[in-house]
Motif scaffolding. Structure first.
Motif, mmCIF file in Angstrom:
data_model
loop_
_atom_site.group_PDB
_atom_site.id
_atom_site.type_symbol
_atom_site.label_atom_id
_atom_site.label_comp_id
_atom_site.label_asym_id
_atom_site.label_seq_id
_atom_site.Cartn_x
_atom_site.Cartn_y
_atom_site.Cartn_z
ATOM 1 N N ARG A 1 -43.543 16.521 35.759
ATOM 2 C CA ARG A 1 -42.350 15.680 35.930
ATOM 3 C C ARG A 1 -41.148 16.310 35.236
ATOM 4 N NH1 ARG A 1 -43.093 9.527 37.047
ATOM 5 N NH2 ARG A 1 -40.863 9.865 37.298
ATOM 6 N N HIS A 2 -41.380 16.806 34.018
ATOM 7 C CA HIS A 2 -40.256 17.424 33.294
ATOM 8 C C HIS A 2 -39.814 18.714 33.989
ATOM 9 C CE1 HIS A 2 -39.760 14.825 29.814
ATOM 10 N NE2 HIS A 2 -41.068 14.725 29.728
ATOM 11 N N GLN A 3 -40.784 19.494 34.461
ATOM 12 C CA GLN A 3 -40.470 20.765 35.128
ATOM 13 C C GLN A 3 -39.645 20.517 36.391
ATOM 14 O OE1 GLN A 3 -41.982 23.881 33.734
ATOM 15 N NE2 GLN A 3 -40.052 24.395 34.731
ATOM 16 N N ALA A 4 -40.027 19.471 37.122
ATOM 17 C CA ALA A 4 -39.342 19.164 38.390
ATOM 18 C C ALA A 4 -38.020 18.426 38.160
ATOM 19 C CB ALA A 4 -40.260 18.315 39.263
ATOM 20 N N GLY A 5 -37.743 18.087 36.925
ATOM 21 C CA GLY A 5 -36.534 17.298 36.646
ATOM 22 C C GLY A 5 -36.661 15.882 37.196
ATOM 23 N N ASP A 6 -37.908 15.439 37.398
ATOM 24 C CA ASP A 6 -38.159 14.094 37.933
ATOM 25 C C ASP A 6 -38.218 13.113 36.752
ATOM 26 O OD1 ASP A 6 -38.960 11.916 39.369
ATOM 27 O OD2 ASP A 6 -41.017 12.628 39.708
ATOM 28 N N THR A 7 -37.052 12.858 36.190
ATOM 29 C CA THR A 7 -36.964 12.084 34.939
ATOM 30 C C THR A 7 -35.974 10.918 35.087
ATOM 31 O OG1 THR A 7 -35.271 13.609 34.110
ATOM 32 C CG2 THR A 7 -37.546 14.098 33.510
ATOM 33 N N PRO A 8 -36.271 9.983 35.996
ATOM 34 C CA PRO A 8 -35.321 8.887 36.244
ATOM 35 C C PRO A 8 -35.113 7.973 35.046
ATOM 36 C CG PRO A 8 -37.408 8.492 37.385
ATOM 37 C CD PRO A 8 -37.477 9.879 36.827
ATOM 38 N N TRP A 9 -35.997 8.099 34.044
ATOM 39 C CA TRP A 9 -35.857 7.268 32.841
ATOM 40 C C TRP A 9 -34.697 7.725 31.953
ATOM 41 C CZ3 TRP A 9 -40.303 10.403 33.649
ATOM 42 C CH2 TRP A 9 -40.290 11.622 32.963
ATOM 43 N N ASP A 10 -34.215 8.947 32.199
ATOM 44 C CA ASP A 10 -33.209 9.524 31.302
ATOM 45 C C ASP A 10 -31.868 8.828 31.496
ATOM 46 O OD1 ASP A 10 -31.630 11.061 29.684
ATOM 47 O OD2 ASP A 10 -31.619 12.810 31.014
ATOM 48 N N ILE A 11 -31.427 8.083 30.495
ATOM 49 C CA ILE A 11 -30.152 7.362 30.635
ATOM 50 C C ILE A 11 -28.979 8.233 30.163
ATOM 51 C CG2 ILE A 11 -31.225 5.077 30.519
ATOM 52 C CD1 ILE A 11 -30.182 4.817 27.635
ATOM 53 N N LYS A 12 -29.294 9.463 29.779
ATOM 54 C CA LYS A 12 -28.288 10.482 29.459
ATOM 55 C C LYS A 12 -27.408 10.131 28.250
ATOM 56 C CE LYS A 12 -28.266 12.703 33.959
ATOM 57 N NZ LYS A 12 -29.660 12.474 34.124
ATOM 58 N N MET A 13 -27.898 9.224 27.477
ATOM 59 C CA MET A 13 -27.192 8.832 26.246
ATOM 60 C C MET A 13 -28.211 8.095 25.374
ATOM 61 S SD MET A 13 -25.122 5.536 27.770
ATOM 62 C CE MET A 13 -24.759 4.692 26.240
ATOM 63 N N PRO A 14 -27.938 7.996 24.074
ATOM 64 C CA PRO A 14 -28.853 7.201 23.253
ATOM 65 C C PRO A 14 -28.759 5.729 23.649
ATOM 66 C CG PRO A 14 -26.988 7.954 21.946
ATOM 67 C CD PRO A 14 -26.838 8.588 23.290
ATOM 68 N N SER A 15 -29.870 5.040 23.537
ATOM 69 C CA SER A 15 -29.921 3.641 23.956
ATOM 70 C C SER A 15 -29.075 2.769 23.011
ATOM 71 C CB SER A 15 -31.385 3.204 23.910
ATOM 72 O OG SER A 15 -31.475 1.820 24.062
ATOM 73 N N PRO A 16 -28.091 2.016 23.548
ATOM 74 C CA PRO A 16 -27.193 1.237 22.665
ATOM 75 C C PRO A 16 -27.907 0.273 21.705
ATOM 76 C CG PRO A 16 -26.269 1.375 24.867
ATOM 77 C CD PRO A 16 -27.655 1.944 24.961
ATOM 78 N N PRO A 17 -28.964 -0.452 22.125
ATOM 79 C CA PRO A 17 -29.605 -1.329 21.133
ATOM 80 C C PRO A 17 -30.162 -0.528 19.947
ATOM 81 C CG PRO A 17 -30.314 -1.900 23.363
ATOM 82 C CD PRO A 17 -29.554 -0.613 23.468
ATOM 83 N N ILE A 18 -30.575 0.699 20.219
ATOM 84 C CA ILE A 18 -31.133 1.520 19.132
ATOM 85 C C ILE A 18 -30.015 2.101 18.266
ATOM 86 C CG2 ILE A 18 -32.500 3.600 18.637
ATOM 87 C CD1 ILE A 18 -34.180 2.895 21.140
ATOM 88 N N THR A 19 -28.920 2.534 18.879
ATOM 89 C CA THR A 19 -27.832 3.070 18.050
ATOM 90 C C THR A 19 -27.212 1.971 17.178
ATOM 91 O OG1 THR A 19 -26.215 2.862 19.845
ATOM 92 C CG2 THR A 19 -27.287 5.001 19.588
ATOM 93 N N SER A 20 -27.180 0.740 17.702
ATOM 94 C CA SER A 20 -26.664 -0.369 16.864
ATOM 95 C C SER A 20 -27.541 -0.550 15.638
ATOM 96 C CB SER A 20 -26.672 -1.692 17.621
ATOM 97 O OG SER A 20 -25.764 -1.656 18.633
ATOM 98 N N TYR A 21 -28.836 -0.425 15.841
ATOM 99 C CA TYR A 21 -29.752 -0.550 14.702
ATOM 100 C C TYR A 21 -29.526 0.617 13.728
ATOM 101 C CZ TYR A 21 -33.855 -0.893 11.819
ATOM 102 O OH TYR A 21 -34.679 -0.990 10.721
ATOM 103 N N ILE A 22 -29.448 1.824 14.261
ATOM 104 C CA ILE A 22 -29.264 3.011 13.412
ATOM 105 C C ILE A 22 -27.969 2.893 12.601
ATOM 106 C CG2 ILE A 22 -28.766 5.509 13.481
ATOM 107 C CD1 ILE A 22 -30.679 5.631 15.960
#
Ligand SMILES: C[S@@+](CC[C@H](N)C(=O)[O-])C[C@H]1O[C@@H](n2cnc3c(N)ncnc32)[C@H](O)[C@@H]1O
Length: 193
Positions: free
Chosen positions: A12-33
């Motif tokens: 999946r990674h080799q094929a770039g088949d990564t639809p989960w990638d939101i291309k940014m850190p997840s906002p609920p997690i950055t708020s916690y950080i």
């Protein structure tokens, strides 16, 4: 047999088949950080993939970060993306055989990537990886998906029954700050031993 093995994820990674990638850190997690004061805590990101959260942590002065992924391809891509930043400990290993203990473990679309038959094993493993005051923090999908996973979804009631025998659930609630595509479908949670 677990078909969601290193070969599956490498392909999946080799094929770039990564639809989960939101291309940014997840906002609920950055708020916690953003509200963490101690930048020296040990942090683990399992199933890190593109690991935008690791980049965010480094950019915000955290110095003790371990990322783990079963996929060698993911780890190689991650290293390139981060210019091999030495502050990150990159582990190409199956989460279920990982050693060590951490102050903070970040969950971002890793739980939904493992076969649901291994969910209670996930909770057990998280419990062993947390330091006595450590926290497991992140997001879970709070919906069922119409197709066969991954991603595998679920419901808050199911997660509470799953986590509570091993971990104390401090928070588990619908995120108010998800990205638009996931708004209403994510649960922010904090668990402790
Ligand atoms: C859905 S992706 C999420 C990646 C990343 N967290 C993100 O949000 O972009 C799941 C990741 O977990 C990794 N993975 C799956 N099973 C694993 C395991 N048992 N141990 C470690 N990593 C695993 C996969 O290679 C993949 O990178």
């Amino acid at each position: 047999m677990n078909t969601l093995n290193a070969d599956y994820w490498n392909n999946r990674h080799q094929a770039g088949d990564t639809p989960w990638d939101i291309k940014m850190p997840s906002p609920p997690i950055t708020s916690y950080i953003d509200q963490l004061k101690d930048k020296n805590i040990s942090i683990l990101i399992p199933g890190a993939g593109h690991s935008h959260e690791a980049t965010y942590l480094i950019d915000h002065g955290f110095e003790n970060i371990t990322v783990c992924d079963i996929s060698e391809v993911a780890i190689q891509k991650m290293k390139l993306q981060m210019n091999n930043r030495i502050l990150i400990n990159y582990l190409n290993i199956d989460f279920f055989v990982l050693d060590g203990t951490f102050d903070l473990i970040i969950e971002q679309t890793f739980f939904c990537a493992i076969d649901p038959v291994f969910r209670s094993k996930y909770v057990d493993k998280m419990s062993t990886l947390l330091k006595p005051d450590g926290k497991l923090v992140g997001v879970l999908f709070g919906i069922e998906f119409p197709h066969k996973g991954p991603p595998f979804g679920g419901h808050i009631s199911e997660y509470k029954s799953l986590f509570s025998p091993k971990l104390h659930i401090q928070t588990m609630e619908i995120c108010y700050n998800s990205i638009p595509q996931r708004m209403g479908n994510e649960l922010f949670f904090i668990c402790k031993n």
